[in-house]
Design an enzyme around this catalytic site. Structure first.
Site, mmCIF file in Angstrom:
data_model
loop_
_atom_site.group_PDB
_atom_site.id
_atom_site.type_symbol
_atom_site.label_atom_id
_atom_site.label_comp_id
_atom_site.label_asym_id
_atom_site.label_seq_id
_atom_site.Cartn_x
_atom_site.Cartn_y
_atom_site.Cartn_z
ATOM 1 N N ARG A 123 -7.272 7.376 24.448
ATOM 2 C CA ARG A 123 -6.695 8.583 23.872
ATOM 3 C C ARG A 123 -5.320 8.374 22.925
ATOM 4 N NH1 ARG A 123 -8.265 11.456 28.641
ATOM 5 N NH2 ARG A 123 -10.233 12.203 28.053
ATOM 6 N N LYS A 145 -4.899 7.340 7.159
ATOM 7 C CA LYS A 145 -6.379 7.682 7.394
ATOM 8 C C LYS A 145 -7.210 6.519 7.834
ATOM 9 C CE LYS A 145 -7.553 10.412 3.218
ATOM 10 N NZ LYS A 145 -8.099 10.462 1.993
ATOM 11 N N GLU A 187 -5.799 0.402 -7.246
ATOM 12 C CA GLU A 187 -5.126 1.407 -6.740
ATOM 13 C C GLU A 187 -3.844 1.632 -7.358
ATOM 14 O OE1 GLU A 187 -6.961 3.492 -4.598
ATOM 15 O OE2 GLU A 187 -8.050 2.227 -3.430
ATOM 16 N N LYS A 229 2.827 7.152 -2.824
ATOM 17 C CA LYS A 229 1.903 7.659 -1.757
ATOM 18 C C LYS A 229 2.637 8.268 -0.623
ATOM 19 C CE LYS A 229 -2.096 6.548 0.952
ATOM 20 N NZ LYS A 229 -3.152 5.716 1.260
ATOM 21 N N GLU A 239 -4.786 16.052 3.906
ATOM 22 C CA GLU A 239 -5.619 16.279 2.743
ATOM 23 C C GLU A 239 -6.066 17.844 2.423
ATOM 24 O OE1 GLU A 239 -7.858 12.813 1.431
ATOM 25 O OE2 GLU A 239 -9.478 14.256 0.824
ATOM 26 N N ARG A 243 -3.003 15.701 -1.490
ATOM 27 C CA ARG A 243 -3.388 14.573 -1.266
ATOM 28 C C ARG A 243 -4.708 14.124 -1.830
ATOM 29 N NH1 ARG A 243 -3.117 11.077 4.508
ATOM 30 N NH2 ARG A 243 -3.820 9.230 3.631
ATOM 31 N N ASN A 247 -7.792 10.722 -4.583
ATOM 32 C CA ASN A 247 -9.375 10.457 -4.738
ATOM 33 C C ASN A 247 -9.545 10.247 -6.000
ATOM 34 O OD1 ASN A 247 -9.384 10.552 -1.845
ATOM 35 N ND2 ASN A 247 -9.586 12.887 -1.813
ATOM 36 N N HIS A 250 -12.612 8.149 -6.896
ATOM 37 C CA HIS A 250 -13.151 7.774 -5.519
ATOM 38 C C HIS A 250 -14.504 8.248 -5.196
ATOM 39 C CE1 HIS A 250 -9.517 5.571 -4.793
ATOM 40 N NE2 HIS A 250 -9.857 5.232 -3.903
ATOM 41 N N HIS A 254 -16.945 5.903 -4.488
ATOM 42 C CA HIS A 254 -17.537 5.721 -2.978
ATOM 43 C C HIS A 254 -19.150 5.895 -3.120
ATOM 44 C CE1 HIS A 254 -13.741 7.226 -0.424
ATOM 45 N NE2 HIS A 254 -13.764 5.746 -0.797
ATOM 46 N N HIS A 268 -14.349 -2.901 -2.972
ATOM 47 C CA HIS A 268 -13.916 -1.338 -2.884
ATOM 48 C C HIS A 268 -13.005 -1.391 -4.226
ATOM 49 C CE1 HIS A 268 -12.333 2.455 -2.012
ATOM 50 N NE2 HIS A 268 -11.018 2.089 -1.971
HETATM 51 N N1 LIG Z 1 -7.359 4.327 4.728
HETATM 52 C C1 LIG Z 1 -7.176 4.352 3.377
HETATM 53 O O1 LIG Z 1 -6.236 5.397 3.086
HETATM 54 C C2 LIG Z 1 -7.697 3.539 2.358
HETATM 55 C C3 LIG Z 1 -7.353 3.492 1.028
HETATM 56 C C4 LIG Z 1 -7.554 2.714 0.278
HETATM 57 C C5 LIG Z 1 -8.848 1.904 0.752
HETATM 58 N N2 LIG Z 1 -9.047 1.771 1.894
HETATM 59 C C6 LIG Z 1 -10.171 0.917 2.486
HETATM 60 O O2 LIG Z 1 -9.724 -0.633 2.189
HETATM 61 C C7 LIG Z 1 -10.814 -1.176 2.307
HETATM 62 C C8 LIG Z 1 -10.713 -2.295 1.044
HETATM 63 O O3 LIG Z 1 -9.614 -2.956 1.522
HETATM 64 P P1 LIG Z 1 -9.245 -4.585 1.174
HETATM 65 O O4 LIG Z 1 -9.452 -4.390 -0.549
HETATM 66 O O5 LIG Z 1 -7.881 -4.896 1.377
HETATM 67 O O6 LIG Z 1 -10.478 -5.511 1.413
HETATM 68 P P2 LIG Z 1 -10.567 -6.199 2.761
HETATM 69 O O7 LIG Z 1 -10.016 -5.738 4.025
HETATM 70 O O8 LIG Z 1 -11.921 -6.472 2.910
HETATM 71 O O9 LIG Z 1 -9.952 -7.757 2.404
HETATM 72 C C9 LIG Z 1 -10.207 -8.393 1.301
HETATM 73 C C10 LIG Z 1 -10.546 -9.730 1.850
HETATM 74 O O10 LIG Z 1 -9.308 -10.506 1.489
HETATM 75 C C11 LIG Z 1 -9.157 -11.200 2.803
HETATM 76 N N3 LIG Z 1 -7.813 -11.549 3.103
HETATM 77 C C12 LIG Z 1 -6.930 -10.505 3.679
HETATM 78 N N4 LIG Z 1 -5.732 -10.899 3.668
HETATM 79 C C13 LIG Z 1 -5.625 -12.063 3.093
HETATM 80 C C14 LIG Z 1 -4.597 -13.098 2.831
HETATM 81 N N5 LIG Z 1 -3.323 -12.682 3.064
HETATM 82 N N6 LIG Z 1 -5.138 -14.455 2.235
HETATM 83 C C15 LIG Z 1 -6.496 -14.458 2.097
HETATM 84 N N7 LIG Z 1 -7.248 -13.773 2.324
HETATM 85 C C16 LIG Z 1 -7.102 -12.440 2.907
HETATM 86 C C17 LIG Z 1 -10.084 -10.796 3.919
HETATM 87 O O11 LIG Z 1 -10.538 -11.691 4.726
HETATM 88 C C18 LIG Z 1 -11.253 -10.312 3.186
HETATM 89 O O12 LIG Z 1 -12.344 -11.365 2.752
HETATM 90 C C19 LIG Z 1 -11.924 -0.273 1.836
HETATM 91 O O13 LIG Z 1 -13.002 -0.294 2.887
HETATM 92 C C20 LIG Z 1 -11.537 0.977 1.453
HETATM 93 O O14 LIG Z 1 -12.311 1.967 2.125
HETATM 94 C C21 LIG Z 1 -8.488 2.646 2.835
#
Ligand SMILES: NC(=O)c1ccc[n+]([C@@H]2O[C@H](COP(=O)([O-])OP(=O)(O)OC[C@H]3O[C@@H](n4cnc5c(N)ncnc54)[C@H](O)[C@@H]3O)[C@@H](O)[C@H]2O)c1
Length: 368
Positions: A123, A145, A187, A229, A239, A243, A247, A250, A254, A268
């Site tokens: 939990r 999130k 972003e 942010k 949200e 907030r 989006n 997005h 999405h 993404h």
């Molecule tokens: N929670 C939120 O508020 C929020 C906001 C925006 C995006 N997101 C989510 O984030 C995700 C996208 O994240 P992302 O763009 O970081 O992609 P990701 O997490 O897939 O990372 C991209 C790639 O980079 C590699 N990597 C990570 N750190 C590294 C480093 N230091 N050196 C070399 N390689 C490295 C990873 O292995 C992966 O292959 C999506 O799923 C999106 O929905 C969430």
């Protein structure tokens, strides 16, 4: 303590700090309050990060703490029930108790998954984010999130679970691929469009330096993004209003990600570049903004050699399919699609689409 900037996300008892420095991953425990009170630590990362940056785990972390480690595959596919179950079972197998701390070292994908797991195990376990991609450093690690995807849409299963702290070390980005750096820039650009014209003008002058990871410019863009942010999340954690502005791009983005199946073909951040382009074009179509606003967006991205059209990524989507997925997004209320559109750079507007036909006509024209 190494030198760093500190921002606060103010959420009553769930408040936490964001630490931003050049190489603070070398002394992570300095940035975790009451670290000694935790009974044990589990570090979770992905295999790709381990391969590219082994010293992160084998040198710096091992010097500071005793920990168990779990490495997952990389990629959007792990934001699924399958990997949620897998990570939870792996953590439970370690016979953790409620005083266990999870430390997530990874991009947005891993952060979203581990955040969700941390909110479910026993939990709720405390967790700390050490974002390792530009996108995670400027956006996903802040705000609480968490989520996984469903075949019906992106991030449809999730929770709000704030981390105990966010430790942003910009040196970690040195091993990141060019494509992932560019994806993170989406972003950053979003923040300028939803809240700060001056920041956009700064990006026009300095965007190239940011995506080349030129130290000062990159740190400035990260700080500015985290500042925007953290302010927004402090006002509207769940949200209910402000907030939603985050989006921008997005709802379109999405839908594109869901349709393309969350594959490597489109990251993404890349979907968000297309999503912001469509949202701006739709804003101009509805005469909410002048065409020049859209032109500023496209000319900035052309200058950076970043793609922003579906056709640039060889993606074809029918208008019906696009609309169906937009309707499935979380941003639908009372059967009306909610969109964040732009009046001018720095001036977003929320729009409940009364007449879906307008969007349908727009998409028909755009997707042909
Ligand atoms: N929670 C939120 O508020 C929020 C906001 C925006 C995006 N997101 C989510 O984030 C995700 C996208 O994240 P992302 O763009 O970081 O992609 P990701 O997490 O897939 O990372 C991209 C790639 O980079 C590699 N990597 C990570 N750190 C590294 C480093 N230091 N050196 C070399 N390689 C490295 C990873 O292995 C992966 O292959 C999506 O799923 C999106 O929905 C969430």
């Amino acid at each position: 303590m190494n030198s760093c900037d500190i921002y606060k996300v103010s959420l009553g008892i769930n408040s936490y700090k964001i630490f931003i420095g050049k190489d603070i991953h070398k002394s992570i425990t300095n940035y975790i309050s009451y670290y000694k009170n935790y009974s044990r630590t589990v570090v979770i990362s992905d295999k790709n990060i381990l391969e590219k940056n082994p010293s992160l785990f084998n040198k710096y972390l091992k010097k500071q703490i005793k920990f168990d480690q779990i490495f997952l595959p990389q990629g959007e596919k792990i934001k699924s029930f399958k990997y949620l179950e897998l990570i939870i079972e792996k953590i439970l197998k370690l016979e953790v108790d409620r005083d266990t701390l999870l430390i997530c070292i990874g991009g947005g994908v891993l952060g979203d998954l581990v955040g969700l797991a941390s909110s479910l195990i026993l939990r709720g376990l405390d967790f700390v984010q050490v974002p390792s991609t530009l996108l995670a450093q400027v956006d996903s690690s802040v705000g609480g999130k968490t989520g996984i995807n469903s075949k019906y849409g992106k991030n449809l299963i999730g929770s709000f679970k704030q981390p105990k702290s966010v430790i942003i070390s910009t040196d970690i980005l040195k091993t990141l691929s060019k494509r992932d750096i560019n994806a993170g820039y989406a972003e950053i650009l979003k923040y300028s469009f939803i809240s700060d014209k001056k920041f956009f003008n700064w990006l026009v002058d300095n965007g190239k330096k940011v995506i080349s990871l030129h130290s000062e410019s990159c740190v400035y863009a990260i700080k500015k993004s985290c500042f925007i942010k953290s302010k927004i999340v402090s006002i509207d954690e769940k949200e209910k209003g402000m907030r939603e502005l985050l989006n921008f791009g997005h709802t379109f983005g999405h839908a594109i990600e869901a349709i393309t199946g969350y594959k490597e073909k489109l990251k993404h951040g890349e979907a968000i570049f297309i999503g912001m382009y469509l949202a701006l074009k739709f804003s101009a179509f509805l005469k909410i903004c002048k065409k020049e606003v859209l032109e500023k967006y496209t000319s900035h991205l052309k200058n950076l050699k970043i793609n922003y059209k579906l056709s640039d990524y060889n993606i074809r989507i029918s208008q019906e399919r696009f609309l169906r997925h937009m309707r499935f997004d979380k941003k639908v209320k009372n059967n009306k699609i909610k969109l964040i559109l732009i009046k001018d750079i720095g001036s977003p507007v929320r729009l409940f689409l009364e007449n879906e036909k307008l969007l349908s006509n727009f998409l028909k024209n755009e997707l042909k």
